[in-house]
Design a protein around this motif. Structure first.
Motif, PDB file in Angstrom:
ATOM      1  N   LYS A 182       6.171  41.503  18.200  1.00 57.43           N
ATOM      2  CA  LYS A 182       6.356  41.377  19.647  1.00 57.43           C
ATOM      3  C   LYS A 182       6.950  42.648  20.238  1.00 57.43           C
ATOM      4  CE  LYS A 182       8.245  38.243  23.124  1.00 57.43           C
ATOM      5  NZ  LYS A 182       8.752  39.223  24.033  1.00 57.43           N
ATOM      6  N   ALA A 183       7.898  43.275  19.540  1.00 57.45           N
ATOM      7  CA  ALA A 183       8.502  44.521  20.024  1.00 57.45           C
ATOM      8  C   ALA A 183       7.456  45.621  20.124  1.00 57.45           C
ATOM      9  CB  ALA A 183       9.637  44.954  19.085  1.00 57.45           C
ATOM     10  N   LEU A 187       3.055  36.223  12.868  1.00 58.22           N
ATOM     11  CA  LEU A 187       3.484  35.493  14.050  1.00 58.22           C
ATOM     12  C   LEU A 187       3.928  36.478  15.131  1.00 58.22           C
ATOM     13  CD1 LEU A 187       5.503  32.594  12.419  1.00 58.22           C
ATOM     14  CD2 LEU A 187       3.121  32.614  13.156  1.00 58.22           C
ATOM     15  N   PHE A 188       3.724  36.087  16.391  1.00 58.78           N
ATOM     16  CA  PHE A 188       4.035  36.977  17.510  1.00 58.78           C
ATOM     17  C   PHE A 188       5.507  36.836  17.892  1.00 58.78           C
ATOM     18  CE2 PHE A 188       4.105  38.323  21.950  1.00 58.78           C
ATOM     19  CZ  PHE A 188       3.440  39.519  21.845  1.00 58.78           C
ATOM     20  N   HIS A 189       6.365  37.400  17.082  1.00 55.88           N
ATOM     21  CA  HIS A 189       7.786  37.492  17.405  1.00 55.88           C
ATOM     22  C   HIS A 189       8.389  38.601  16.569  1.00 55.88           C
ATOM     23  CE1 HIS A 189       9.459  35.645  13.723  1.00 55.88           C
ATOM     24  NE2 HIS A 189       8.346  34.949  13.718  1.00 55.88           N
ATOM     25  N   GLY A 190       9.600  38.984  16.895  1.00 51.29           N
ATOM     26  CA  GLY A 190      10.275  40.020  16.133  1.00 51.29           C
ATOM     27  C   GLY A 190       9.627  41.379  16.286  1.00 51.29           C
ATOM     28  N   ARG A 191       9.312  42.003  15.154  1.00 49.08           N
ATOM     29  CA  ARG A 191       8.770  43.363  15.166  1.00 49.08           C
ATOM     30  C   ARG A 191       7.390  43.439  15.804  1.00 49.08           C
ATOM     31  NH1 ARG A 191       8.842  45.226   9.281  1.00 49.08           N
ATOM     32  NH2 ARG A 191       8.944  43.032   8.793  1.00 49.08           N
ATOM     33  N   ALA A 219      13.122  46.171  14.829  1.00 47.40           N
ATOM     34  CA  ALA A 219      12.397  46.012  16.087  1.00 47.40           C
ATOM     35  C   ALA A 219      12.405  47.320  16.879  1.00 47.40           C
ATOM     36  CB  ALA A 219      13.007  44.880  16.909  1.00 47.40           C
ATOM     37  N   ASP A 256       5.161  44.778  23.198  1.00 50.56           N
ATOM     38  CA  ASP A 256       5.833  45.036  24.479  1.00 50.56           C
ATOM     39  C   ASP A 256       5.927  46.528  24.767  1.00 50.56           C
ATOM     40  OD1 ASP A 256       6.106  42.330  24.888  1.00 50.56           O
ATOM     41  OD2 ASP A 256       8.182  42.246  24.160  1.00 50.56           O
ATOM     42  N   ARG A 266      -2.869  40.502  15.993  1.00 45.42           N
ATOM     43  CA  ARG A 266      -1.586  40.424  15.290  1.00 45.42           C
ATOM     44  C   ARG A 266      -1.768  40.295  13.796  1.00 45.42           C
ATOM     45  NH1 ARG A 266      -0.549  34.944  14.463  1.00 45.42           N
ATOM     46  NH2 ARG A 266      -1.931  33.593  15.662  1.00 45.42           N
TER      47      ARG A 266
END
Length: 118
Positions: free
Chosen positions: A105-106, A99-103, A69, A109, A95
């Motif tokens: 999402k990082a 899925l929008f999480h982890g790497r 991340a 952000d 994306r």
């Protein structure tokens, strides 16, 4: 959708189609991640060209980062700087079926912190 597509490919098509409808002709921030690296690029679909790109394969970071991340956040910041230099401040986030999480999402952000709006 065509027969024989994997669930990932179907999700990728569904996400991209929704972005075309809601994107208001803004450039698209496209993300791809593999087991070892993460890649991102800002694409102007009207002209069919890449405006800015960044990845963990670039020479200045090649040996220091991996599939983490933190590496994704560094790519997001670098991409935001390059996009700002090219005059792009507003994008739509693609994306790419991930899925929008982890790497992913990082990276998103960090790109927001770097000045991109989406």
């Amino acid at each position: 959708m065509a027969k024989g597509l994997s669930l990932f490919q179907k999700r990728r098509q569904r996400v991209r189609t929704a972005l075309r409808v809601k994107g208001n002709l803004r450039p698209r921030l496209s993300v791809h991640r593999s087991g070892r690296h993460i890649y991102a690029q800002v694409i102007d679909d009207e002209q069919g060209r890449t405006v800015a790109s960044a990845s963990t394969l670039e020479k200045d970071v090649r040996g220091t980062t991996g599939a983490t991340a933190d590496a994704a956040a560094a790519v997001g910041k670098r991409l935001a700087e390059k996009a700002a230099a090219a005059g792009v401040t507003r994008v739509v986030f693609d994306r790419g079926g991930f899925l929008f999480h982890g790497r992913v999402k990082a990276l998103a952000d960090a790109a927001r912190e770097g000045g991109l709006e989406f």
